[in-house]
Design an enzyme around this catalytic site. Structure first.
Site, PDB file in Angstrom:
ATOM      1  N   CYS A 268       0.817  -1.222   0.000  1.00 64.90           N
ATOM      2  CA  CYS A 268       0.000   0.000   0.000  1.00 64.90           C
ATOM      3  C   CYS A 268       0.849   1.270   0.000  1.00 64.90           C
ATOM      4  CB  CYS A 268      -0.981  -0.014   1.171  1.00 64.90           C
ATOM      5  SG  CYS A 268      -0.248   0.159   2.815  1.00 64.90           S
ATOM      6  N   HIS A 316      -2.489   1.439   6.855  1.00 63.41           N
ATOM      7  CA  HIS A 316      -2.880   1.304   5.450  1.00 63.41           C
ATOM      8  C   HIS A 316      -3.103   2.685   4.855  1.00 63.41           C
ATOM      9  CE1 HIS A 316      -4.235  -1.076   2.033  1.00 63.41           C
ATOM     10  NE2 HIS A 316      -5.163  -0.151   1.834  1.00 63.41           N
ATOM     11  N   HIS A 328      -5.963   1.740  -4.141  1.00 63.12           N
ATOM     12  CA  HIS A 328      -5.016   1.245  -3.136  1.00 63.12           C
ATOM     13  C   HIS A 328      -4.587  -0.169  -3.479  1.00 63.12           C
ATOM     14  CE1 HIS A 328      -7.882  -1.212  -0.338  1.00 63.12           C
ATOM     15  NE2 HIS A 328      -8.422  -1.108  -1.538  1.00 63.12           N
TER      16      HIS A 328
END
Length: 353
Positions: A268, A316, A328
């Site tokens: 990510c 994240h 993402h």
């Protein structure tokens, strides 16, 4: 007669033992079923598997960010160590040149009948000894005294470099241990997630691992993946943010690989770093550092290109693209894709470009 009674008692005891064993076996048969097979453990529901797998992936991603941070620090320690070693080598070369020059003077003095005490000190095989003998250098002439002092200073600097290098070696060793620990955590979590998924029939497993929509897959015949819609990039707060969004769109469908920063696979924070690198912006490697790299903004003020962060540990990150959606790199079960912000607990946002 007595012997006969003893024999009957033993037979009666054996009967009781066999009766008890029969009852126990009957109970076991009742507990395990008529056919002798045990009751199968209840099959986990898809919702339960989904929740458990999501938790494991989130924990693995938190460990991935720690791994990324430890790797960054290890690489930095390695660079510092190499720089210190290079600098020490240069200083030692200059020291050898200086001592060689003093040796030439010493040879000339020796041929003329005497060797200056300061030169004897400098050319000694015991550098620490002559560092302690500063008083002798005072008896040398001004030029020789200055040369001796330069050599002494060079020796001090080299020793300082050696000490700094020892510190960096310790730091590098510690960072490598961190890397190993975080790597083991990641692989353990991912293995557990795969084991859970394997318990489901293939049709249910596909529903848990394939969350992409059509826009998340590279368009056939389009080099580098889909093109970002002009309606999205035009709303970006600046050209750098617009470029980052365009890059993220081009990477839709790329696989997730923990620790990867592109160009063909990402985790990510690696995707975010690569997207902004394409726009000439250098971002930190980890999510918890990236959230400090820009100006914090409320969720209500989000524009395409803003970084959006999730979970309380800031483990994240994605790139906002408008309409409540982001691009993402989710986890190993899904490629880079478009997803709603509400897919995970929102933690904050920053504007970089």
């Amino acid at each position: 007669m007595a012997a006969h009674r003893r024999s009957r008692q033993r037979w009666a005891g054996g009967t009781k033992a066999r009766t008890a064993a029969t009852i126990a076996l009957a109970g076991a048969a009742t507990a395990t079923g008529i056919d002798g097979s045990g009751h199968a453990a209840p099959q986990p529901t898809p919702d339960r598997v989904r929740a458990d797998v999501a938790r494991l992936y989130q924990e693995a991603e938190a460990a991935t960010e720690k791994y990324n941070g430890a790797k960054e620090k290890a690489e930095s320690a390695g660079r510092r160590l190499r720089a210190l070693q290079d600098e020490r080598a240069r200083r030692e070369e200059r020291l050898n040149s200086a001592r060689a020059a003093l040796g030439s003077v010493a040879a000339a003095q020796y041929r003329s009948g005497g060797l200056d005490p300061a030169l004897q000190l400098v050319l000694s095989e015991d550098p620490d000894g002559y560092l302690d003998g500063a008083a002798l250098a005072e008896r040398a002439g001004s030029r020789q005294r200055a040369a001796v002092e330069r050599v002494r200073e060079q020796l001090r600097e080299i020793e300082q470099l050696r000490g700094a290098a020892r510190i960096e070696v310790d730091s590098l060793t510690s960072r490598r241990a961190d890397l190993k620990r975080h790597r083991e955590t990641i692989t353990g979590k991912l293995t557990a997630a795969r084991r859970l998924l394997s318990q489901l029939p293939p049709e249910r497993r596909a529903g848990l691992t394939d969350g992409t929509d059509r826009a998340s897959r590279p368009s056939t015949g389009t080099r580098g993946g889909p093109t970002a819609p002009g309606s999205v990039t035009s709303l970006a707060p600046g050209p750098r943010a617009a470029q980052a969004v365009s890059y993220a769109y081009q990477k839709l469908g790329s696989p997730y690989v923990w620790g990867a920063t592109g160009p063909d696979a990402f985790d990510c924070s690696g995707l975010v770093q690569a997207a902004y690198r394409s726009a000439g912006v250098s971002l930190p490697r980890t999510t918890y550092a990236q959230i400090t790299a820009g100006r914090r903004i409320p969720r209500s003020a989000l524009l395409p290109g803003d970084l959006v962060f999730f979970y309380s540990g800031i483990s994240h990150v994605g790139i906002y693209v408008g309409n409540g959606r982001m691009i993402h790199a989710p986890n190993p079960s899904a490629p880079v894709r478009l997803a709603p912000l509400d897919e995970m607990p929102f933690a904050g946002a920053t504007r970089v470009g």
